[in-house]
Design a protein around this motif. Structure first.
Motif, PDB file in Angstrom:
ATOM      1  N   GLY A 398       0.810  -1.209   0.000  1.00  0.00           N
ATOM      2  CA  GLY A 398       0.000   0.000   0.000  1.00  0.00           C
ATOM      3  C   GLY A 398       0.842   1.256   0.000  1.00  0.00           C
ATOM      4  N   GLU A 399       0.428   2.215   0.812  1.00  0.00           N
ATOM      5  CA  GLU A 399       1.074   3.521   0.832  1.00  0.00           C
ATOM      6  C   GLU A 399       2.340   3.546   1.689  1.00  0.00           C
ATOM      7  OE1 GLU A 399      -1.598   3.248   4.340  1.00  0.00           O
ATOM      8  OE2 GLU A 399      -1.727   2.700   2.211  1.00  0.00           O
ATOM      9  N   GLU A 400       2.768   2.413   2.212  1.00  0.00           N
ATOM     10  CA  GLU A 400       3.930   2.376   3.108  1.00  0.00           C
ATOM     11  C   GLU A 400       5.201   2.918   2.441  1.00  0.00           C
ATOM     12  OE1 GLU A 400       4.293  -1.650   4.323  1.00  0.00           O
ATOM     13  OE2 GLU A 400       2.776  -1.513   5.898  1.00  0.00           O
ATOM     14  N   PHE A 401       5.308   2.781   1.126  1.00  0.00           N
ATOM     15  CA  PHE A 401       6.541   3.215   0.465  1.00  0.00           C
ATOM     16  C   PHE A 401       6.711   4.734   0.504  1.00  0.00           C
ATOM     17  CE2 PHE A 401       3.577   3.675  -3.080  1.00  0.00           C
ATOM     18  CZ  PHE A 401       4.059   4.783  -3.766  1.00  0.00           C
ATOM     19  N   ILE A 402       5.620   5.470   0.709  1.00  0.00           N
ATOM     20  CA  ILE A 402       5.715   6.938   0.729  1.00  0.00           C
ATOM     21  C   ILE A 402       6.671   7.397   1.828  1.00  0.00           C
ATOM     22  CG2 ILE A 402       4.447   9.092   1.059  1.00  0.00           C
ATOM     23  CD1 ILE A 402       1.971   7.688  -0.090  1.00  0.00           C
ATOM     24  N   ALA A 403       6.499   6.866   3.018  1.00  0.00           N
ATOM     25  CA  ALA A 403       7.364   7.236   4.136  1.00  0.00           C
ATOM     26  C   ALA A 403       8.801   6.806   3.881  1.00  0.00           C
ATOM     27  CB  ALA A 403       6.846   6.616   5.436  1.00  0.00           C
ATOM     28  N   GLU A 404       8.971   5.663   3.214  1.00  0.00           N
ATOM     29  CA  GLU A 404      10.320   5.178   2.917  1.00  0.00           C
ATOM     30  C   GLU A 404      11.035   6.106   1.930  1.00  0.00           C
ATOM     31  OE1 GLU A 404      11.956   2.536   4.231  1.00  0.00           O
ATOM     32  OE2 GLU A 404      10.281   2.324   5.620  1.00  0.00           O
ATOM     33  N   VAL A 405      10.313   6.549   0.917  1.00  0.00           N
ATOM     34  CA  VAL A 405      10.896   7.477  -0.052  1.00  0.00           C
ATOM     35  C   VAL A 405      11.219   8.806   0.615  1.00  0.00           C
ATOM     36  CG1 VAL A 405      10.462   8.793  -2.170  1.00  0.00           C
ATOM     37  CG2 VAL A 405       9.805   6.376  -2.041  1.00  0.00           C
ATOM     38  N   GLU A 406      10.334   9.272   1.494  1.00  0.00           N
ATOM     39  CA  GLU A 406      10.582  10.513   2.222  1.00  0.00           C
ATOM     40  C   GLU A 406      11.837  10.400   3.092  1.00  0.00           C
ATOM     41  OE1 GLU A 406       6.118  12.424   2.782  1.00  0.00           O
ATOM     42  OE2 GLU A 406       6.865  10.985   4.260  1.00  0.00           O
ATOM     43  N   LYS A 407      12.028   9.246   3.698  1.00  0.00           N
ATOM     44  CA  LYS A 407      13.207   9.017   4.534  1.00  0.00           C
ATOM     45  C   LYS A 407      14.479   9.067   3.689  1.00  0.00           C
ATOM     46  CE  LYS A 407      15.304   5.597   7.634  1.00  0.00           C
ATOM     47  NZ  LYS A 407      15.185   4.236   8.215  1.00  0.00           N
ATOM     48  N   TYR A 408      14.439   8.446   2.523  1.00  0.00           N
ATOM     49  CA  TYR A 408      15.603   8.457   1.624  1.00  0.00           C
ATOM     50  C   TYR A 408      15.901   9.876   1.161  1.00  0.00           C
ATOM     51  CZ  TYR A 408      18.581   7.099  -2.340  1.00  0.00           C
ATOM     52  OH  TYR A 408      19.627   6.959  -3.228  1.00  0.00           O
TER      53      TYR A 408
END
Length: 417
Positions: A398-408
């Motif tokens: 789902g939308e979990e990757f959004i936070a991961e991209v923001e962290k990167y």
């Protein structure tokens, strides 16, 4: 707890699809084998490592979002980061201007496989096959015409460049034990009225014949058309009709870029015609918005229809899927992930379509039943199958990757400017 919910939702979806004769496990297995060819130029706005000049030749990247890749190490880092959020194992599509030139200027008629040696090693280390493209734009000799240029010195320069690109693709394919698909796209055209269309197309045909005279075993050629380029709006030498005819008569792969046709054309409708006459088709999936052909792919009707037609043509082994957009107005890694996952979502829905039943209805002239099932299939719980596919591939659901991209972005790309 979330994993438990995903599994429960999948079990419900599995039963729901089984009721219409579809096996969700088989659909996921089929999707697992679909490899996207990720386009390296999304990470750096089609700049490459040859020079820092502006783009020319009818293309343009818009936006100045901070954090673009500035060198080969950063680009590779970004590609791997994006791939870590995309389920499955995918390929990487390189343009010639992304060679590892060691800080030296290497003109395009002098490029060799050694300039991509580090790419081949890197790809092998990360289990990522390579595809390739010649690069006719953004060069002092680009102008408005390259392979169709009446000036023999200019034309010969680009012929030699493309021959060398084919040799590089051959070495890539040999090294990776899988054919490297090399795409040939040129920007050639005219801004205003052209009264000698036949002349330039004849020159282009002759140039292609010379380029393709050498046969290779470890690479595949494909040719790509376009409607127009910026500053070349009135006439495109390598039009859709030109390359369709050339591909069919010379047994070449034809590339269909979803942004390279008129807005009312259905690219999906072209597949069944082309596949009767050419061995394979290459797709460059993007999203056209008015005049701009290269917006980030989303899960829309055009992409969904395209994926459904691949499955309906039983052509998963004959259609290659690459992405081709460059959005510099948003986070570039995020753009990679959105477009890739959107394409996969469309392909999953295509693989879950109750095709046997639909074809039975069609054969029996049961138009009502066919349309009704097509409509009902739209609301079946394919998204639960997608979540399970992501879970099985150990990528964010789902939308979990959004936070991961923001962290990167916070830790890496924001520090590049």
């Amino acid at each position: 707890m979330k994993e438990e919910l995903i599994v429960k939702a999948y079990e419900v979806a599995k039963e729901r699809y089984a009721a219409i004769g579809m096996d969700t496990d088989k659909a996921m297995d089929a999707l697992q084998k679909v490899q996207l060819s990720l386009h390296c130029w999304q990470a750096d706005d089609v700049t490459g490592f040859e020079s820092a000049g502006e783009l020319t030749g009818g293309i343009q990247a818009t936006g100045n979002y901070p954090g673009k890749a500035r060198n080969i190490e950063e680009l590779r880092q970004d590609v791997l980061k994006a791939a870590s959020y995309i389920p499955g194992n995918h390929r990487l599509n390189l343009h010639e201007i992304y060679g590892d030139f060691g800080g030296q200027f290497v003109d395009r008629d002098q490029v060799e496989p050694k300039h991509f040696e580090s790419w081949m090693q890197w790809a092998a280390e990360h289990n990522m096959k390579l595809d390739f493209n010649s690069t006719s734009f953004s060069h002092p000799k680009s102008g408005s015409l390259s392979l169709s240029n009446p000036d023999k010195s200019i034309r010969d320069f680009w012929i030699e460049h493309t021959k060398r690109c084919r040799a590089i693709a051959e070495e890539m394919g040999k090294r990776q034990g899988d054919p490297c698909i090399m795409n040939l796209w040129i920007h050639d055209g005219s801004k205003d009225i052209t009264v000698n269309r036949m002349k330039y197309r004849e020159i282009l045909k002759n140039s292609l014949d010379e380029i393709f005279a050498t046969e290779y075993k470890n690479m595949k050629d494909c040719v790509e058309s376009k409607v127009f380029g910026i500053g070349l709006e009135s006439y495109t030498v390598g039009s859709s009709d030109f390359y369709t005819a050339y591909g069919a008569s010379h047994n070449k792969i034809v590339t269909l870029d979803t942004g390279h046709f008129h807005p009312t054309e259905s690219v999906a409708d072209k597949l069944s015609s082309l596949l009767l006459f050419i061995p394979e088709v290459m797709l460059h999936v993007s999203r056209p918005v008015r005049w701009d052909s290269d917006h980030v792919t989303i899960m829309n009707d055009d992409t969904l229809d395209l994926c459904k037609e691949i499955v309906r043509c039983d052509a998963l082994d004959r259609v290659h899927i690459g992405l081709d957009y460059f959005d510099a107005s948003i986070n570039r890694i995020g753009a990679y992930v959105i477009g890739s996952r959107a394409t996969q979502k469309c392909m999953l829905q295509a693989l879950l379509e109750p095709l046997d039943t639909l074809r039975k209805y069609e054969a029996n002239d049961q138009g009502f039943e066919r349309l009704a099932l097509l409509e009902e299939a739209k609301s079946l719980p394919w998204n639960a199958v997608w979540d399970m596919f992501c879970l099985k591939n150990n990528v964010p659901v789902g939308e979990e990757f959004i936070a991961e991209v923001e962290k990167y972005e916070a830790e890496v790309t924001s520090k590049r400017n």
